[in-house]
Design an enzyme around this catalytic site. Structure first.
Site, PDB file in Angstrom:
ATOM      1  N   HIS A   1      67.344  80.416  69.637  1.00 27.07           N
ATOM      2  CA  HIS A   1      66.715  80.954  68.657  1.00 27.07           C
ATOM      3  C   HIS A   1      66.386  82.464  68.823  1.00 27.07           C
ATOM      4  CE1 HIS A   1      64.958  81.657  64.473  1.00 27.07           C
ATOM      5  NE2 HIS A   1      63.798  81.838  65.294  1.00 27.07           N
TER       6      HIS A   1
ATOM      7  N   CYS B   1      71.177  82.871  63.557  1.00 27.15           N
ATOM      8  CA  CYS B   1      69.879  83.485  63.957  1.00 27.15           C
ATOM      9  C   CYS B   1      70.031  84.852  64.419  1.00 27.15           C
ATOM     10  CB  CYS B   1      68.849  82.737  64.705  1.00 27.15           C
ATOM     11  SG  CYS B   1      69.440  82.075  66.383  1.00 27.15           S
TER      12      CYS B   1
ATOM     13  N   ASN C   1      60.504  86.701  61.435  1.00 23.39           N
ATOM     14  CA  ASN C   1      61.159  85.410  62.004  1.00 23.39           C
ATOM     15  C   ASN C   1      61.862  85.113  60.791  1.00 23.39           C
ATOM     16  OD1 ASN C   1      62.225  83.019  62.902  1.00 23.39           O
ATOM     17  ND2 ASN C   1      60.137  82.721  64.234  1.00 23.39           N
TER      18      ASN C   1
END
EC number: 3.4.19.12
Length: 347
Positions: free
Chosen positions: A119, A14, A134
């Site tokens: 994250h 991520c 995202n």
């Protein structure tokens, strides 16, 4: 929307997706970020060695895993900060006192990086509009100016750390296009795997319903079979009861016939019966009346024995009639006795 660069989640990379979505291009790879993490680890090791390589703190530091990366693909904020420094960009903590004292409206910023646990994701302004990039989403999500401040406040309440991006971001195709037009998003993107989860949930629900349907059908079939068996057993019980009732009626009728035949035959043999034989006959009839529940075969045998006894008594009494006549001296005496015996049944 097609002009917006958006990397979707792969494994635990991520941090890589966050940086590339921020810069709007494939600028960093896992290898690039790993090298930055190793440089940071080496710098930390050298600082710890200044206190003495034989010290307990230094040996403990060498035994600990890296704090800048791990095998899953996670990278620390230091790695992200050093990566952005290459592009002349710096990070400022959004909820810090320094930044909050500036009283800057979030819509006047250029981008934000958000982190919660392991994250990372990017919120960036392209043209005149804001987008949630995202990597867990199936695509970019349009955020209105009025909703941006609420969205950031919500992330803070959920425990996210938010960093403001300061500096000049590199030029990108989406920025050039959206500078002259606005995006209208008809359908909001979903989380990756949400459609598959719903599809799998729908399939599992359909399978469960089908299995339940089959189970209900099986139960219905079982209940029908049990009902049929119960009816069959009931019919058998009824047939057995009917047969027993018929047998009892037949025995009763047979007993009644035996009694009637015995009473009708008594006057004929009464002249040869003694008082004790008459009492025995009455006792025999009572016994037969009590044994109405005897089977037909036993009843037939007893009736046959009874008739055999009667026949034996008759044969034994017949030879005595001539002797009676000879001893009486006259026929009038024998005749009178016969007449008296014949009048007894009428009485």
């Amino acid at each position: 929307m097609d002009s917006i660069f958006h990397e979707k989640q792969e494994g635990s990379l991520c941090a890589q997706h966050c940086l590339n979505n921020l810069l709007q291009g494939e600028y960093f790879t896992p290898v690039d970020l790993s090298s930055i993490a190793h440089q940071l680890d080496e710098e930390e090791r050298m600082r710890m060695a200044e206190g003495g390589m034989a010290s307990e703190e230094y040996r403990t530091f060498l035994q600990q895993p890296s704090g800048n990366m791990d095998d899953s693909g996670f990278f620390s904020i230091q790695v992200i900060s050093n990566a952005l420094r290459v592009w002349g960009l710096e990070l400022i903590l959004f909820n810090s006192r320094e930044y909050q004292s500036l009283m800057i409206n979030p819509i006047n910023e250029k981008a934000f990086i958000c982190n919660y646990k392991e994250h990372w994701f990017t919120i960036r302004k392209l043209g005149q509009q804001w987008f949630n990039l995202n990597s867990l989403l199936t695509g970019p999500e349009l955020i209105s100016d009025t909703y941006l401040a609420l969205f950031l406040a919500q992330l803070q309440q959920e425990g996210y750390s938010i960093f403001v991006i300061r500096g000049n971001l590199p030029e990108c195709e989406a920025e050039q296009i959206l500078r002259f037009m606005r995006v209208q998003q008809q359908q909001r993107p979903r989380l990756i795997g949400e459609d598959e989860a719903q599809t799998s949930a729908g399939r599992s629900a359909a399978l469960n319903q089908a299995e339940m349907g089959f189970g209900v059908e099986d139960e219905v079939v079982d209940e029908d079979e049990e009902l049929k068996r119960a009816l069959a057993l009931s019919r058998q019980d009824i047939d057995v009861e009917d047969e027993e009732a018929d047998l009892r009626r037949a025995i009763q009728l047979s007993m009644q016939g035996a009694v009637m035949s015995n009473t009708s035959s008594e006057p004929e043999v009464g002249d040869v019966k003694s008082g004790s034989q008459a009492a025995g006959s009455a006792a025999g009839e009572q016994k037969e009346g009590q044994n109405e529940t005897l089977t037909a075969e036993e009843l037939r045998k007893r009736r046959q024995a009874y008739f055999d006894r009667q026949q034996q008594h008759t044969q034994l009494n017949i030879p005595q009639q001539p002797d009676t006549k000879s001893t009486g001296g006259s026929g009038s005496v024998n005749t009178g006795s016969v007449e008296d015996q014949q009048q007894k049944p009428s009485q």
